[in-house]
Design an enzyme around this catalytic site. Structure first.
Site, PDB file in Angstrom:
ATOM      1  N   LYS A   1     100.112  57.718 132.655  1.00 18.09           N
ATOM      2  CA  LYS A   1      99.256  58.163 131.459  1.00 18.09           C
ATOM      3  C   LYS A   1      99.022  59.708 131.301  1.00 18.09           C
ATOM      4  CE  LYS A   1      99.016  53.975 129.898  1.00 18.09           C
ATOM      5  NZ  LYS A   1     100.036  52.980 130.559  1.00 18.09           N
TER       6      LYS A   1
HETATM    7  C1  LIG Z   1      99.382  51.365 130.178  1.00 19.91           C
HETATM    8  C2  LIG Z   1      98.733  50.461 129.125  1.00 19.91           C
HETATM    9  C3  LIG Z   1      98.029  49.183 129.638  1.00 19.91           C
HETATM   10  C4  LIG Z   1      97.770  48.786 131.018  1.00 19.91           C
HETATM   11  O1  LIG Z   1      97.305  49.925 132.172  1.00 19.91           O
HETATM   12  P1  LIG Z   1      97.411  49.450 133.547  1.00 19.91           P
HETATM   13  O2  LIG Z   1      96.389  50.451 133.976  1.00 19.91           O
HETATM   14  O3  LIG Z   1      98.773  49.821 134.113  1.00 19.91           O
HETATM   15  O4  LIG Z   1      96.867  48.058 133.811  1.00 19.91           O
HETATM   16  C5  LIG Z   1      97.596  48.579 128.592  1.00 19.91           C
HETATM   17  N1  LIG Z   1      97.833  48.814 127.481  1.00 19.91           N
HETATM   18  C6  LIG Z   1      98.563  49.974 127.004  1.00 19.91           C
HETATM   19  C7  LIG Z   1      98.651  50.316 125.673  1.00 19.91           C
HETATM   20  C8  LIG Z   1      99.181  50.891 127.986  1.00 19.91           C
HETATM   21  O5  LIG Z   1      99.785  51.759 127.651  1.00 19.91           O
END
Ligand SMILES: *Cc1c(COP(=O)(O)O)cnc(C)c1O
Length: 377
Positions: A182
């Site tokens: 992210k």
């Molecule tokens: C990355 C992501 C998640 C989950 O995040 P985690 O921290 O890996 O649990 C949920 N929804 C979307 C759209 C994502 O890109």
């Protein structure tokens, strides 16, 4: 050959030093750094309560529980997302109802939501895919009209905004992820922005065994909570990353601009040119329909050219588990078409403009040879 990854976190020396500081401090689990991180996140969220967890998936699940979503309820969402978006609906015993996407924005088509609402609909989970924000005006008009809770899956939208208002600083429940892919990371982690301190207290219980500590050193356990607290090691990374978030996003925006220049002339559908609201979490193109079935082959050829790309995402409703569940799914032709053609190109702050040129020229060569040679490239 050096492979250009599709994403890579950027951790500065100051952040590394602060992690070492935590390791030397003798306090590794949830403590002062988590509190400091929550305060810093809350400041960006316009003072709203924010609590961290060890993943956004946990934060999404807790958001649904806080919103009172339970067995028998329906939750409207998009099938073009990471499976976590929909898995958490199943985890709390509710039923996901997928609404097709807008083919240009690739986000849930809010104009199609109304038709999916039943007397069992309780909530909607919009997803800001690639950091491109879902229309918050339309979203909250709908939510108000039908008395739905909103759990914004803003996992990819740190620092993005809607008409100048930062995502998370308004709205109902808002989730961010700090997974390493992210725009900012804690290694693994996530957070939930809430409306009231009461909701924040509930989140604290859900993330740690349902307990409330008492002044006399004991505790009470009054609900079933899980184990999803963040470590201070992770929070130290997050504090360092949060300082750089605006810089990261500016850099991503510049690189995205370069992609639009370098990719002109190629037979690709490009994302909307949003240089005001999106945080450019991903730069995603759609391959021509003729190449959709040969995407795997194309990805291999790009790798031979030293370029790693990603597929975000296969449609959730087409995965085995969701097929087996036999949800009564209305046709999702746009989701299926986009899911078959989408490709995530490398984009991360430490990339150079030369890298963008390299990606564009490799894509051009690979597509040309695949179109000319049928199966050979
Ligand atoms: C990355 C992501 C998640 C989950 O995040 P985690 O921290 O890996 O649990 C949920 N929804 C979307 C759209 C994502 O890109």
């Amino acid at each position: 050959m050096d492979i250009l990854p599709f994403t890579k976190p950027d951790i500065d020396e100051e952040t590394i030093a602060s992690v070492i500081g935590v390791l030397r401090s003798g306090w590794l689990t949830t403590g002062p750094k988590c509190h400091e991180f929550e305060s810093a996140l809350s400041l960006r969220a316009g003072g709203r309560p924010v609590r961290v967890a060890n993943s956004a998936t946990a934060a999404l699940e807790f958001a649904l529980r806080i919103a009172g979503i339970k067995s028998g309820d329906e939750v409207i969402t998009t099938s073009l997302s990471w499976v976590a978006t929909s898995n958490v609906i199943l985890t709390v015993g509710a039923t996901p109802v997928f609404v097709d996407i807008d083919p240009v924005t690739r986000l849930i088509d809010l104009n199609k939501v109304e038709a999916a609402i039943t007397e069992r609909t309780r909530a909607i989970i919009p997803v800001d895919l690639a950091g491109f924000p879902v229309d918050r005006d339309l979203l909250y008009t709908l939510a108000q009209r039908y008395e739905l809770r909103v759990v914004e899956d803003a996992a990819q939208a740190q620092g993005a905004n809607w008409k100048g208002r930062e995502i998370g600083s308004f709205g109902d429940l808002v989730v961010f992820s700090f997974h390493p892919n992210k725009n900012m990371t804690t290694g693994e982690g996530g957070c939930l922005v809430m409306n009231t301190e009461q909701e924040a207290r509930q989140f604290e219980k859900l993330r740690l065994q349902g307990i409330t500590r008492c002044a006399d050193g004991t505790y009470d356990c009054d609900i079933l909570g899980g184990k999803a607290n963040l470590t201070d090691i992770a929070a130290a990374i997050g504090l360092g990353q949060l300082k750089s978030l605006d810089c990261f996003n500016l850099r991503r925006r510049e690189l995205a601009r370069q992609y639009f220049v370098q990719l002109t002339g190629l037979p690709l559908e490009l994302p909307p040119k949003d240089f005001a609201q999106s945080n450019w979490h991903m730069f995603q193109v759609l391959l021509p329909n003729e190449l959709a079935e040969r995407r795997g082959e194309l990805i291999k050829h790009l790798r031979d050219h030293g370029i790693a790309v990603g597929v975000h995402y296969p449609a959730i409703h087409q995965t085995s588990l969701y097929r087996k569940l036999r949800l009564s799914i209305t046709p999702l032709p746009r989701t299926e078409n986009v899911a078959a053609r989408i490709l995530t190109l490398p984009l991360f702050p430490a990339m150079h403009e030369d890298d963008i040129r390299r990606v564009a020229s490799a894509l051009g060569r690979v597509i040309e040879s695949m179109c000319l040679n049928g199966t050979e490239a």
